[in-house]
Design a protein around this motif. Structure first.
Motif, PDB file in Angstrom:
ATOM      1  N   LEU A 209     -15.601 -15.646  22.061  1.00  0.00           N
ATOM      2  CA  LEU A 209     -16.188 -15.774  23.400  1.00  0.00           C
ATOM      3  C   LEU A 209     -15.116 -15.865  24.488  1.00  0.00           C
ATOM      4  O   LEU A 209     -15.268 -15.292  25.572  1.00  0.00           O
ATOM      5  CB  LEU A 209     -17.112 -16.989  23.461  1.00  0.00           C
ATOM      6  CG  LEU A 209     -18.397 -16.871  22.649  1.00  0.00           C
ATOM      7  CD1 LEU A 209     -19.171 -18.187  22.655  1.00  0.00           C
ATOM      8  CD2 LEU A 209     -19.259 -15.723  23.157  1.00  0.00           C
ATOM      9  N   LEU A 210     -14.026 -16.556  24.199  1.00  0.00           N
ATOM     10  CA  LEU A 210     -12.920 -16.694  25.149  1.00  0.00           C
ATOM     11  C   LEU A 210     -12.316 -15.337  25.503  1.00  0.00           C
ATOM     12  O   LEU A 210     -11.970 -15.080  26.652  1.00  0.00           O
ATOM     13  CB  LEU A 210     -11.840 -17.616  24.561  1.00  0.00           C
ATOM     14  CG  LEU A 210     -10.597 -17.842  25.398  1.00  0.00           C
ATOM     15  CD1 LEU A 210     -10.944 -18.627  26.660  1.00  0.00           C
ATOM     16  CD2 LEU A 210      -9.543 -18.580  24.594  1.00  0.00           C
ATOM     17  N   HIS A 211     -12.229 -14.449  24.511  1.00  0.00           N
ATOM     18  CA  HIS A 211     -11.590 -13.151  24.732  1.00  0.00           C
ATOM     19  C   HIS A 211     -12.585 -12.015  24.994  1.00  0.00           C
ATOM     20  O   HIS A 211     -12.178 -10.873  25.148  1.00  0.00           O
ATOM     21  CB  HIS A 211     -10.669 -12.821  23.558  1.00  0.00           C
ATOM     22  CG  HIS A 211      -9.528 -13.781  23.468  1.00  0.00           C
ATOM     23  ND1 HIS A 211      -8.494 -13.787  24.366  1.00  0.00           N
ATOM     24  CD2 HIS A 211      -9.292 -14.804  22.616  1.00  0.00           C
ATOM     25  CE1 HIS A 211      -7.658 -14.759  24.067  1.00  0.00           C
ATOM     26  NE2 HIS A 211      -8.130 -15.402  23.014  1.00  0.00           N
ATOM     27  N   SER A 212     -13.860 -12.344  25.101  1.00  0.00           N
ATOM     28  CA  SER A 212     -14.879 -11.334  25.392  1.00  0.00           C
ATOM     29  C   SER A 212     -14.626 -10.585  26.704  1.00  0.00           C
ATOM     30  O   SER A 212     -14.748  -9.358  26.742  1.00  0.00           O
ATOM     31  CB  SER A 212     -16.267 -11.987  25.406  1.00  0.00           C
ATOM     32  OG  SER A 212     -17.252 -11.029  25.664  1.00  0.00           O
ATOM     33  N   PRO A 213     -14.251 -11.276  27.799  1.00  0.00           N
ATOM     34  CA  PRO A 213     -13.977 -10.533  29.040  1.00  0.00           C
ATOM     35  C   PRO A 213     -12.823  -9.536  28.894  1.00  0.00           C
ATOM     36  O   PRO A 213     -12.860  -8.446  29.470  1.00  0.00           O
ATOM     37  CB  PRO A 213     -13.618 -11.633  30.050  1.00  0.00           C
ATOM     38  CG  PRO A 213     -14.246 -12.877  29.507  1.00  0.00           C
ATOM     39  CD  PRO A 213     -14.187 -12.727  28.010  1.00  0.00           C
ATOM     40  N   GLU A 214     -11.822  -9.877  28.104  1.00  0.00           N
ATOM     41  CA  GLU A 214     -10.691  -8.971  27.897  1.00  0.00           C
ATOM     42  C   GLU A 214     -11.117  -7.756  27.083  1.00  0.00           C
ATOM     43  O   GLU A 214     -10.709  -6.629  27.381  1.00  0.00           O
ATOM     44  CB  GLU A 214      -9.546  -9.719  27.210  1.00  0.00           C
ATOM     45  CG  GLU A 214      -8.963 -10.789  28.119  1.00  0.00           C
ATOM     46  CD  GLU A 214      -8.225 -11.877  27.370  1.00  0.00           C
ATOM     47  OE1 GLU A 214      -7.167 -12.281  27.858  1.00  0.00           O
ATOM     48  OE2 GLU A 214      -8.717 -12.319  26.308  1.00  0.00           O
ATOM     49  N   VAL A 215     -11.960  -7.960  26.075  1.00  0.00           N
ATOM     50  CA  VAL A 215     -12.475  -6.837  25.282  1.00  0.00           C
ATOM     51  C   VAL A 215     -13.314  -5.934  26.182  1.00  0.00           C
ATOM     52  O   VAL A 215     -13.153  -4.710  26.170  1.00  0.00           O
ATOM     53  CB  VAL A 215     -13.298  -7.339  24.068  1.00  0.00           C
ATOM     54  CG1 VAL A 215     -14.024  -6.188  23.376  1.00  0.00           C
ATOM     55  CG2 VAL A 215     -12.399  -8.077  23.077  1.00  0.00           C
ATOM     56  N   SER A 216     -14.172  -6.535  27.010  1.00  0.00           N
ATOM     57  CA  SER A 216     -15.021  -5.761  27.923  1.00  0.00           C
ATOM     58  C   SER A 216     -14.192  -4.979  28.944  1.00  0.00           C
ATOM     59  O   SER A 216     -14.592  -3.901  29.372  1.00  0.00           O
ATOM     60  CB  SER A 216     -15.986  -6.685  28.668  1.00  0.00           C
ATOM     61  OG  SER A 216     -16.883  -7.274  27.764  1.00  0.00           O
ATOM     62  N   ALA A 217     -13.030  -5.524  29.316  1.00  0.00           N
ATOM     63  CA  ALA A 217     -12.156  -4.865  30.287  1.00  0.00           C
ATOM     64  C   ALA A 217     -11.295  -3.778  29.641  1.00  0.00           C
ATOM     65  O   ALA A 217     -10.506  -3.136  30.327  1.00  0.00           O
ATOM     66  CB  ALA A 217     -11.266  -5.902  30.963  1.00  0.00           C
ATOM     67  N   GLY A 218     -11.431  -3.587  28.322  1.00  0.00           N
ATOM     68  CA  GLY A 218     -10.682  -2.537  27.643  1.00  0.00           C
ATOM     69  C   GLY A 218      -9.301  -2.948  27.167  1.00  0.00           C
ATOM     70  O   GLY A 218      -8.520  -2.102  26.747  1.00  0.00           O
ATOM     71  N   LYS A 219      -8.992  -4.227  27.227  1.00  0.00           N
ATOM     72  CA  LYS A 219      -7.700  -4.681  26.721  1.00  0.00           C
ATOM     73  C   LYS A 219      -7.728  -4.674  25.196  1.00  0.00           C
ATOM     74  O   LYS A 219      -8.777  -4.784  24.585  1.00  0.00           O
ATOM     75  CB  LYS A 219      -7.381  -6.087  27.239  1.00  0.00           C
ATOM     76  CG  LYS A 219      -7.125  -6.099  28.725  1.00  0.00           C
ATOM     77  CD  LYS A 219      -6.638  -7.452  29.188  1.00  0.00           C
ATOM     78  CE  LYS A 219      -6.335  -7.390  30.679  1.00  0.00           C
ATOM     79  NZ  LYS A 219      -5.695  -8.620  31.126  1.00  0.00           N
ATOM     80  N   LYS A 220      -6.543  -4.560  24.592  1.00  0.00           N
ATOM     81  CA  LYS A 220      -6.424  -4.559  23.134  1.00  0.00           C
ATOM     82  C   LYS A 220      -6.343  -6.012  22.672  1.00  0.00           C
ATOM     83  O   LYS A 220      -5.365  -6.698  22.932  1.00  0.00           O
ATOM     84  CB  LYS A 220      -5.173  -3.807  22.685  1.00  0.00           C
ATOM     85  CG  LYS A 220      -5.185  -2.337  23.049  1.00  0.00           C
ATOM     86  CD  LYS A 220      -3.992  -1.607  22.487  1.00  0.00           C
ATOM     87  CE  LYS A 220      -2.693  -2.174  23.018  1.00  0.00           C
ATOM     88  NZ  LYS A 220      -1.507  -1.479  22.498  1.00  0.00           N
TER      89      LYS A 220
END
Length: 171
Positions: free
Chosen positions: A68-79
């Motif tokens: 959940l903490l890294h969900s925004p980064e995944v959604s933003a296309g970050k690896k």
């Protein structure tokens, strides 16, 4: 011979390194919603690596917090690369509902994401679990890929309408 009331379980754990994709909350008719994620697990030669996509229900509380903490980064296309432990892997048959493969049979791997031992975002380590005696996830010193994190193709995703998967993995 006495019979024990204690249940015995046989664990099937898969450990590896992979990218997080398709983080989502799944609502169920009866019961509490839960978090799911697709892990693009790396395998093969580092010169020509391949991906196996594993749809996971996030079961570990710390794993859920990290996903959940890294969900925004995944959604933003970050690896977002993680070292993981997935339990009780199994194959689920389905029929493609749309795209080039519409009407054809397919299969997807399913499991339970139990543990994340480290997280890297765009190559930078942002989380390292405290050492545990039983930790089997790959260590950070293994070869790390530098290519772009794969995304689960939309056409490859099974349809709930055709395949009628159980609520455990409903999209």
């Amino acid at each position: 011979m006495t019979q024990s009331n204690e249940s015995k379980y046989f664990d099937l754990h898969t450990t590896g390194i992979g990218y997080l994709n398709r983080i989502r909350e799944v609502e169920v008719r009866k019961g509490k919603p839960f978090i799911c994620v697709t892990v693009a697990a790396l395998h093969g030669s580092s010169d020509d690596m391949e991906y196996s996509y594993i749809d996971c229900k996030v079961s570990g509380s710390e794993a859920e917090r990290l996903v959940l903490l890294h969900s925004p980064e995944v959604s933003a296309g970050k690896k977002v690369l993680v070292a993981f432990k997935i339990g009780d892997i199994w194959a689920d048959a389905f029929t493609y509902a749309k795209g080039e493969k519409q009407g054809k049979p397919g299969a997807s791997l399913k499991g339970r994401l139990l543990f994340i031992s480290w997280v890297k975002v765009d190559g930078e380590t942002v989380y390292q679990a405290k050492p545990r005696d039983d930790q089997e996830a790959p260590q950070d010193d293994q070869a790390q890929p530098t290519d772009t994190a794969p995304q689960t193709p939309k056409a490859e995703t099974p349809s709930a309408a055709v395949a009628e998967p159980d609520a455990y993995y409903a999209p």
